[in-house]
Design an enzyme around this catalytic site. Structure first.
Site, short mmCIF file in Angstrom:
data_model
loop_
_atom_site.label_atom_id
_atom_site.label_comp_id
_atom_site.label_asym_id
_atom_site.label_seq_id
_atom_site.Cartn_x
_atom_site.Cartn_y
_atom_site.Cartn_z
N TRP A 132 11.75 -37.40 55.38
CA TRP A 132 11.52 -37.85 53.92
C TRP A 132 12.40 -39.04 53.51
O TRP A 132 13.20 -39.45 54.07
CB TRP A 132 12.46 -36.53 53.46
CG TRP A 132 13.11 -36.80 52.03
CD1 TRP A 132 14.22 -37.44 51.50
CD2 TRP A 132 12.48 -36.22 50.66
NE1 TRP A 132 14.46 -37.31 50.09
CE2 TRP A 132 13.31 -36.63 49.80
CE3 TRP A 132 11.64 -35.39 50.51
CZ2 TRP A 132 13.16 -36.16 48.30
CZ3 TRP A 132 11.09 -34.98 49.35
CH2 TRP A 132 12.04 -35.47 48.06
N ASN A 134 13.66 -41.19 49.57
CA ASN A 134 13.44 -41.23 47.89
C ASN A 134 13.90 -42.53 47.61
O ASN A 134 13.56 -43.51 47.70
CB ASN A 134 14.18 -40.35 47.48
CG ASN A 134 15.64 -39.78 47.91
OD1 ASN A 134 15.93 -39.19 49.03
ND2 ASN A 134 16.66 -39.73 47.08
N ASP A 135 15.26 -42.61 46.85
CA ASP A 135 15.52 -44.10 46.18
C ASP A 135 15.61 -45.10 46.91
O ASP A 135 16.11 -45.13 48.02
CB ASP A 135 16.87 -43.84 45.56
CG ASP A 135 17.05 -42.74 44.63
OD1 ASP A 135 16.05 -41.54 44.59
OD2 ASP A 135 18.18 -42.36 44.02
N GLN A 151 16.85 -43.87 50.74
CA GLN A 151 17.58 -42.63 50.94
C GLN A 151 16.48 -42.00 52.06
O GLN A 151 15.45 -41.90 51.62
CB GLN A 151 17.52 -41.99 49.55
CG GLN A 151 18.37 -42.44 48.79
CD GLN A 151 20.11 -42.02 48.88
OE1 GLN A 151 20.38 -41.14 48.47
NE2 GLN A 151 20.42 -43.11 49.65
N TRP A 159 14.20 -32.95 51.34
CA TRP A 159 15.44 -33.57 50.91
C TRP A 159 16.49 -32.87 51.74
O TRP A 159 16.72 -31.65 51.93
CB TRP A 159 15.89 -33.52 49.58
CG TRP A 159 17.06 -34.21 49.19
CD1 TRP A 159 16.99 -35.42 48.66
CD2 TRP A 159 18.42 -33.76 48.97
NE1 TRP A 159 18.31 -35.69 48.36
CE2 TRP A 159 19.22 -34.71 48.67
CE3 TRP A 159 18.90 -32.64 49.43
CZ2 TRP A 159 20.51 -34.72 48.43
CZ3 TRP A 159 20.20 -32.26 49.15
CH2 TRP A 159 21.08 -33.44 48.57
N ARG A 258 27.37 -41.24 39.54
CA ARG A 258 26.61 -41.57 40.77
C ARG A 258 25.80 -42.99 40.47
O ARG A 258 25.47 -43.33 39.34
CB ARG A 258 25.63 -40.58 41.34
CG ARG A 258 24.63 -39.91 40.43
CD ARG A 258 23.88 -38.99 40.97
NE ARG A 258 22.88 -38.29 40.42
CZ ARG A 258 23.33 -37.02 39.91
NH1 ARG A 258 24.27 -36.49 39.77
NH2 ARG A 258 22.36 -36.41 39.07
N GLU A 313 20.72 -41.07 35.98
CA GLU A 313 20.76 -41.75 37.41
C GLU A 313 20.44 -43.11 37.63
O GLU A 313 19.65 -43.56 36.52
CB GLU A 313 19.79 -40.63 38.24
CG GLU A 313 20.11 -39.30 38.35
CD GLU A 313 19.35 -38.43 39.11
OE1 GLU A 313 20.05 -37.97 40.07
OE2 GLU A 313 18.18 -38.43 39.17
N ASP A 346 17.62 -37.49 34.94
CA ASP A 346 17.58 -36.35 35.81
C ASP A 346 16.47 -35.12 35.10
O ASP A 346 16.08 -34.13 35.98
CB ASP A 346 18.97 -36.18 36.15
CG ASP A 346 19.05 -35.07 37.23
OD1 ASP A 346 18.27 -34.82 37.95
OD2 ASP A 346 19.99 -34.04 37.17
#
Length: 664
Positions: A132, A134-135, A151, A159, A258, A313, A346
C-alpha cells in the site's frame, strides 16, 4: 532569522518534549481575522480552566506513553484495516461499499485472473514494488537528486502500519527505491509516521516536520533531519529527541491535527507553518511561528477557515507569480504575487484550492472570489477525478513548482490484496497561475515525461455527427496524446443563431448529465481510450460544448468511466467540470494512458481529470484507441499526435541501480 547551527546537529542529550509556546484558546471561527494581530491575555476562570485542561492533557500525553504500540488502550487491533484508519482519524479506501450500492449489488464480485491484474500495474507512473501507498511526503531536490517520500505500508496492500517510503530520481521519471526512511519506532509515532513536509534552511540543510500518531492515537507534530547532510541519497534520518514539538492546542480534538506544511519566512525573519484541522464542521488552517523548529508560537488568527467543509488534510500554501510562468520559492511575497491555499477535504476526498491574498502581518489569507472559496461546492479543484492528498514543492533545480498526488484505486480491497499492491502517484505536474485568466491554476506534466516518447503518428481528421473512427496506433495501453479540435464554423454559427436550439449550459454537468452517450448539438466529442474493438469496454475523454441562455458557449471537459470495465466490483464515475476557453482559442486536450490510469488535461491544464480504470478485455494488444463525435449537428476537425510510450526505469535499491540512474 533561523540558524541551522541552532538545529543541526542536535546534541545527544535527552531533551524533554516541548509544549507549544502559545496556550491561548482557539480563535472563534466567526471572528474577523484580517485585522492586526493582537495578543489577548487570559481572562477569568474560563481562561484559567482552559489552560489547566490543556496542561493536564499534555502531561497525560507525555507521562502515560509506554514507548510501544498499545493494543488494549490504543487502536483496536481486532477491527478491520478499514476501520483502523477511521479510528485513527485518517482517510482510507472507501470503494468496497460503493459498488455494492450500485445496480450490481446483488451480483457476486467479478472474478479477476492474474493476467488481468498484472496488466493493471503501470509502466511509467511511480508506485512501490508491492503493498500500500498513499500521500506524497516531503518531496525535494538535493545534491543532484529528486527525493520522494510517501506513506507506505510495508506489510500489506491495505492501509496500516504506516512508515515513510523513499525513492530517488535524476529526472522525476526514472526511480530507484531506497530503504524505508522513517519507521514507527517511538511512542509519539508508534501508530504511524504520517504526512509531512521538508524545509530548506539558509545554509542548504533540511528539516522535516511530520505528523505522528502516538501510542494513544493522538496526532502530534515531530521533527526529523538527515543523519548525514553530505549524503546525496539522504539514506538515514534522525528524529529530534525532544519530539513532539507540537500537540493539539485547546479546542482541537486529538485526531484533528495533522499534516504540517513546508515553512516559509515572515517579514520578521521567523519561520511560519500551517496545519490542517477543524472546529465542528468548519475546516481551518492553524498558523505557527518558530525560529528553531523546536519551539513554536501559535498565532491567534487562522490562515483561513471555511464553514461546512469538514476536516482539512494535507493543507498546502505557496506563492504564484501574476506575470511570469516560472515557479516561486515558498517564502516569496510581493505585489506581483498571489498565494494559493489548497486543502484535501476528508469528507469528500477532493483537493480544493483558491487563489487569494496573503497578509504577512497577521498570518491570514483571503480568497479573491469568496464564492469559490476553498472546499465550497463551486470551488476550484486541482483535479476532478481520482486525485487526493497532493503536495507541491519548489524545484530550485529548474525554477518550477512541482505537484505530486496520491492516485488511489477504484476497485475493491479484495482485488488489491489479490494483486499485492494498491495506489500510485500521478505524473508530477508543474503548476503556475494562468496569466491569461488570472483566476485559476494551470497544471501540466513535467517536461521530462517526453523522454519516454517512442514512435508517433500524426492525424488530421474531419469527423461528422454521430461518427466513431478507429485510430490505428497499435496497442493503446501506453500512450501520450496531444490533440486540437475545431468545430465547423458554419455549424457553430447556425446553432448559436438558432433560437430553437435549447440553452443547456446552466443545467449540464459532466457527472450528472449521462456521460458520453448523451448527444447534444455541439458534443460530446473526443477520444475513447482503452477500448475494445467492439467498444464494449471504453473510457471516453471528451469536450461538451453547451449553449447558454445568452447564446454564449460554455465548454465542459469530461471523462466517462461508466463503460471502462464489465467488472462489477469497480467504481465507475463520470468526472469533469467546466473549462475556461478564451476568445480565439481552439479546444485542446492531452491524455496520458498508462494501463489502469488515464490522466487528461483540458485547455493546457486549466481543467484536469485523473481516472483509474480496470478493463477486462481491452488490455495488452486488445487495447484500442478511437476518435468520436457524438454531437447531433456539428462536424469537428481533429488534429492530433499519438506517441507510444516507453516504460520508466523503476528498480529496487542496489548500488548498481543507483549507479545506473546516476549515468542517465
Amino acid at each position: 532569522m533561523a540558524s541551522s547551527d541552532a538545529l543541526l546537529p542536535i546534541s545527544a542529550r535527552e531533551e524533554e518534549p516541548l509544549c507549544p509556546y502559545t496556550r491561548l484558546p482557539m480563535a472563534d471561527p466567526n471572528q474577523e481575522t484580517h485585522g492586526p494581530r493582537r495578543r489577548r491575555p487570559f481572562k477569568g476562570l474560563l481562561a484559567v480552566s482552559f489552560g489547566l485542561l490543556f496542561i493536564a492533557f499534555y502531561v497525560a500525553l507525555i507521562a502515560t506513553h509506554d514507548g510501544s504500540r498499545s493494543n488494549d488502550e490504543g487502536i483496536d487491533e481486532t477491527e478491520t484495516i478499514t476501520s483502523r484508519a477511521r479510528l485513527a482519524g485518517v482517510s482510507e479506501k472507501r470503494n468496497d461499499g460503493l459498488w455494492k450500492l450500485s445496480g450490481d449489488r446483488n451480483t457476486p464480485a467479478f472474478e479477476w485472473n492474474n493476467s488481468m491484474l498484472s496488466w493493471q500495474r503501470t509502466a511509467f507512473h511511480f508506485q512501490p514494488e508491492q503493498n500500500w501507498m498513499n500521500d506524497p511526503n516531503g518531496p525535494l531536490f538535493y545534491k543532484g537528486w529528486y527525493h520522494f517520500f510517501y506513506q507506505y505500508n510495508p506489510n500489506a496492500a491495505v492501509w496500516g502500519d504506516i512508515v515513510w517510503g523513499h525513492a530517488v530520481s535524476r529526472d522525476l521519471i526514472h526511480w530507484v527505491h531506497l530503504p524505508i526512511a522513517m519507521v514507527a519506532d517511538q511512542w509519539y509515532d508508534s501508530n504511524g509516521v504520517w504526512t509531512g513536509s521538508a524545509t530548506f534552511l539558509p545554509d542548504g540543510s533540511i528539516v522535516m516536520l511530520y505528523t505522528g500518531s502516538t501510542d494513544k492515537a493522538v496526532q502530534v507534530q515531530n521533527l526529523a533531519y538527515p543523519e548525514d547532510p553530505n549524503d546525496p541519497l539522504l539514506l538515514k534520518w534522525v528524529k529530534f529527541p525532544g519530539n513532539p514539538v507540537l500537540v493539539p492546542p485547546p479546542g482541537i480534538l486529538p485526531k484533528d491535527f495533522r499534516d504540517p506544511t513546508t515553512a516559509w519566512k515572515t517579514s520578521e525573519g521567523k519561520w511560519r507553518i500551517t496545519i490542517g484541522s477543524k472546529l465542528n464542521k468548519t475546516g481551518i488552517s492553524l498558523v505557527y511561528d518558530t525560529i528553531d523548529f523546536k519551539t513554536y508560537e501559535k498565532l491567534d488568527t487562522l490562515l483561513h477557515r471555511v464553514p461546512n467543509t469538514g476536516m482539512w488534510e494535507c493543507v498546502d500554501f505557496y506563492p504564484v507569480s501574476k506575470t511570469a510562468g516560472n515557479g516561486l520559492d515558498t517564502s516569496v511575497n510581493g505585489p506581483d504575487v498571489k498565494h494559493i491555499v489548497k486543502a484535501s477535504m476528508d469528507d469528500t476526498r477532493f483537493d480544493h484550492y483558491a487563489v487569494g491574498t496573503y497578509f504577512d502581518s497577521n498570518g491570514t489569507w483571503i480568497p479573491d472570489d469568496p464564492t469559490i472559496d476553498v472546499g465550497m461546492t463551486a470551488s476550484l479543484r486541482y483535479d476532478y477525478g481520482k486525485f487526493y492528498a497532493s503536495k507541491s514543492f519548489y524545484d530550485q533545480n529548474k525554477g518550477r513548482r512541482v505537484l505530486w498526488s496520491w492516485i488511489g484505486e477504484s476497485d475493491s480491497e479484495a482485488s488489491d490484496v489479490q494483486k499485492g499492491w494498491s495506489s500510485l502517484q500521478g505524473i508530477p505536474r508543474t503548476v503556475v497561475l494562468d496569466t491569461k485568466t488570472g483566476k485559476n491554476l494551470v497544471q501540466w506534466p513535467v517536461e521530462e515525461i517526453k523522454s519516454l516518447r517512442l514512435s508517433s503518428k500524426q492525424f488530421d481528421l474531419e469527423v461528422g455527427p454521430g461518427s466513431v473512427v478507429p485510430v490505428d496506433v497499435g496497442s493503446a495501453a501506453q500512450l501520450d496524446i496531444e490533440a486540437e479540435f475545431e468545430i465547423n464554423k458554419e455549424s457553430l454559427d447556425k446553432i448559436i443563431g438558432n433560437a430553437s436550439v435549447v440553452a443547456e449550459a446552466e443545467e449540464f454537468s459532466c457527472e450528472k448529465s449521462g456521460g458520453s452517450t448523451v448527444r447534444g448539438a455541439l458534443g460530446p466529442f473526443g477520444f475513447s481510450v482503452l477500448a475494445t474493438e467492439s467498444l464494449s469496454e471504453q473510457t471516453p475523454v471528451y469536450f461538451y460544448v453547451a449553449k447558454g441562455k445568452d447564446s454564449e458557449l460554455k465548454t465542459f471537459f469530461c471523462t466517462d468511466t461508466s463503460r471502462s470495465s464489465v467488472a462489477n466490483d469497480v467504481v465507475k464515475p463520470i468526472y469533469g467540470s467546466v473549462v475556461p476557453v478564451l476568445k480565439g482559442e481552439k479546444l485542446t486536450m492531452r491524455i496520458l494512458v498508462d494501463h489502469s490510469i488515464v490522466e487528461a488535461f483540458g485547455q493546457g491544464g486549466r481543467t484536469c481529470i485523473t481516472s483509474r480504470v480496470y478493463p477486462t478485455t481491452a488490455i495488452y494488444g486488445a487495447a484500442k484507441l478511437f476518435l468520436f463525435n457524438n454531437a447531433l449537428d456539428a462536424t469537428v476537425t481533429a488534429s492530433f499526435t499519438v506517441w507510444q510510450m516507453n516504460s520508466a526505469f523503476i528498480h529496487p535499491y542496489s548500488d548498481e541501480a543507483v549507479r545506473a540512474l546516476s549515468r542517465t
